[in-house]
Scaffold this motif. Structure first.
Motif, PDB file in Angstrom:
ATOM      1  N   ALA A 109       0.852  -1.190   0.000  1.00 24.92           N
ATOM      2  CA  ALA A 109       0.000   0.000   0.000  1.00 24.92           C
ATOM      3  C   ALA A 109       0.881   1.231   0.000  1.00 24.92           C
ATOM      4  O   ALA A 109       1.800   1.354   0.808  1.00 24.92           O
ATOM      5  N   ALA A 110       0.610   2.140  -0.929  1.00 24.46           N
ATOM      6  CA  ALA A 110       1.384   3.383  -1.014  1.00 24.46           C
ATOM      7  C   ALA A 110       0.631   4.499  -0.293  1.00 24.46           C
ATOM      8  O   ALA A 110      -0.577   4.397  -0.044  1.00 24.46           O
ATOM      9  N   ASN A 111       1.338   5.566   0.027  1.00 22.49           N
ATOM     10  CA  ASN A 111       0.757   6.680   0.774  1.00 22.49           C
ATOM     11  C   ASN A 111      -0.301   7.445  -0.011  1.00 22.49           C
ATOM     12  O   ASN A 111      -1.015   8.249   0.558  1.00 22.49           O
ATOM     13  N   ASN A 112      -0.409   7.208  -1.318  1.00 20.79           N
ATOM     14  CA  ASN A 112      -1.445   7.855  -2.124  1.00 20.79           C
ATOM     15  C   ASN A 112      -2.771   7.093  -2.082  1.00 20.79           C
ATOM     16  O   ASN A 112      -3.722   7.466  -2.746  1.00 20.79           O
ATOM     17  N   GLY A 113      -2.822   5.994  -1.306  1.00 18.06           N
ATOM     18  CA  GLY A 113      -4.064   5.261  -1.136  1.00 18.06           C
ATOM     19  C   GLY A 113      -4.260   4.104  -2.089  1.00 18.06           C
ATOM     20  O   GLY A 113      -5.322   3.495  -2.105  1.00 18.06           O
ATOM     21  N   PHE A 114      -3.269   3.773  -2.895  1.00 16.94           N
ATOM     22  CA  PHE A 114      -3.396   2.666  -3.830  1.00 16.94           C
ATOM     23  C   PHE A 114      -2.724   1.410  -3.283  1.00 16.94           C
ATOM     24  O   PHE A 114      -1.648   1.474  -2.691  1.00 16.94           O
ATOM     25  N   LEU A 115      -3.368   0.275  -3.508  1.00 18.68           N
ATOM     26  CA  LEU A 115      -2.814  -1.031  -3.168  1.00 18.68           C
ATOM     27  C   LEU A 115      -2.283  -1.643  -4.458  1.00 18.68           C
ATOM     28  O   LEU A 115      -2.993  -1.691  -5.469  1.00 18.68           O
ATOM     29  N   THR A 116      -1.044  -2.102  -4.424  1.00 15.35           N
ATOM     30  CA  THR A 116      -0.402  -2.663  -5.608  1.00 15.35           C
ATOM     31  C   THR A 116      -0.023  -4.103  -5.339  1.00 15.35           C
ATOM     32  O   THR A 116       0.472  -4.437  -4.265  1.00 15.35           O
ATOM     33  N   GLY A 117      -0.253  -4.969  -6.321  1.00 17.50           N
ATOM     34  CA  GLY A 117       0.162  -6.364  -6.246  1.00 17.50           C
ATOM     35  C   GLY A 117       1.303  -6.602  -7.218  1.00 17.50           C
ATOM     36  O   GLY A 117       1.212  -6.246  -8.394  1.00 17.50           O
ATOM     37  N   LEU A 118       2.387  -7.180  -6.721  1.00 17.09           N
ATOM     38  CA  LEU A 118       3.570  -7.430  -7.545  1.00 17.09           C
ATOM     39  C   LEU A 118       3.914  -8.909  -7.532  1.00 17.09           C
ATOM     40  O   LEU A 118       3.786  -9.574  -6.504  1.00 17.09           O
ATOM     41  N   ASP A 119       4.370  -9.410  -8.659  1.00 18.20           N
ATOM     42  CA  ASP A 119       4.847 -10.784  -8.760  1.00 18.20           C
ATOM     43  C   ASP A 119       6.158 -10.885  -7.981  1.00 18.20           C
ATOM     44  O   ASP A 119       7.102 -10.141  -8.260  1.00 18.20           O
ATOM     45  N   VAL A 120       6.230 -11.777  -6.993  1.00 16.45           N
ATOM     46  CA  VAL A 120       7.433 -11.870  -6.149  1.00 16.45           C
ATOM     47  C   VAL A 120       8.661 -12.286  -6.948  1.00 16.45           C
ATOM     48  O   VAL A 120       9.786 -11.961  -6.572  1.00 16.45           O
ATOM     49  N   ALA A 121       8.486 -12.986  -8.050  1.00 20.92           N
ATOM     50  CA  ALA A 121       9.620 -13.471  -8.831  1.00 20.92           C
ATOM     51  C   ALA A 121      10.357 -12.367  -9.568  1.00 20.92           C
ATOM     52  O   ALA A 121      11.576 -12.402  -9.700  1.00 20.92           O
TER      53      ALA A 121
END
Length: 170
Positions: free
Chosen positions: A152-164
């Motif tokens: 979660a970033a301070n601008n209010g967005f949740l981001t999903g990233l591929d761990v690989a």
């Protein structure tokens, strides 16, 4: 005076705790306003070791495979030997670190604060695997869900990233 009580014992920390406490079952670990990471023996309440980072430590240490990982306001991610507090490595993160790392599969993941605005993936041996630019600081701590790192970033967005590979997923 700041102290901690462990099984009826107290131990002076000589600093103000900023992070949450974590444990490996033998020791409790926490970060302080003076840039210390402190290890307190759970069986005695005595301070086993302290490590001096370059600035305050808001980041709650993560413990995995005998190592302690944390970020500092000095813009570094650190790895210490859990039993001794010996510095194993430090990696420049580029941000004032309030985010707490999460460790899985031999990789340490951490969001970065001002001015970096990135998520880092670093091996537990200290090698940078990837970075993802969030476009905004992240003071919250990441979480893992399967092969997805949630940040979660301070601008209010949740981001999903591929761990690989750190590629955007959500």
């Amino acid at each position: 005076r700041t102290s901690t009580s462990l099984s009826g014992r107290k131990s002076s920390l000589k600093a103000v705790p900023l992070s949450s406490v974590t444990s490996d079952g033998t020791r409790a670990f926490l970060g302080t306003d003076k840039g210390l990471v402190i290890a307190v023996a759970l069986n005695s309440g005595k301070i086993e070791w302290t490590f001096q980072a370059g600035d305050r430590v808001h980041s709650t240490p993560a413990v995995s495979d005998g190592k302690v990982f944390f970020g500092s306001y000095d813009r570094h991610l650190y790895a210490l030997e859990a039993s001794t507090g010996k510095l194993l490595w430090k990696v420049a993160s580029g941000g004032n670190e309030m985010s707490s790392p999460v460790v899985s599969g031999g990789v340490v993941y951490m969001g970065s604060g001002f001015p970096n605005q990135k998520v880092l993936a670093v091996t537990t041996a200290g090698k940078l695997l990837w970075q993802y630019d969030l476009g905004q600081m992240s003071y919250s701590s990441p979480a893992l869900s399967g092969n997805t790192l949630l940040v979660a970033a301070n601008n209010g967005f949740l981001t999903g990233l591929d761990v690989a590979n750190g590629r955007f997923m959500v």
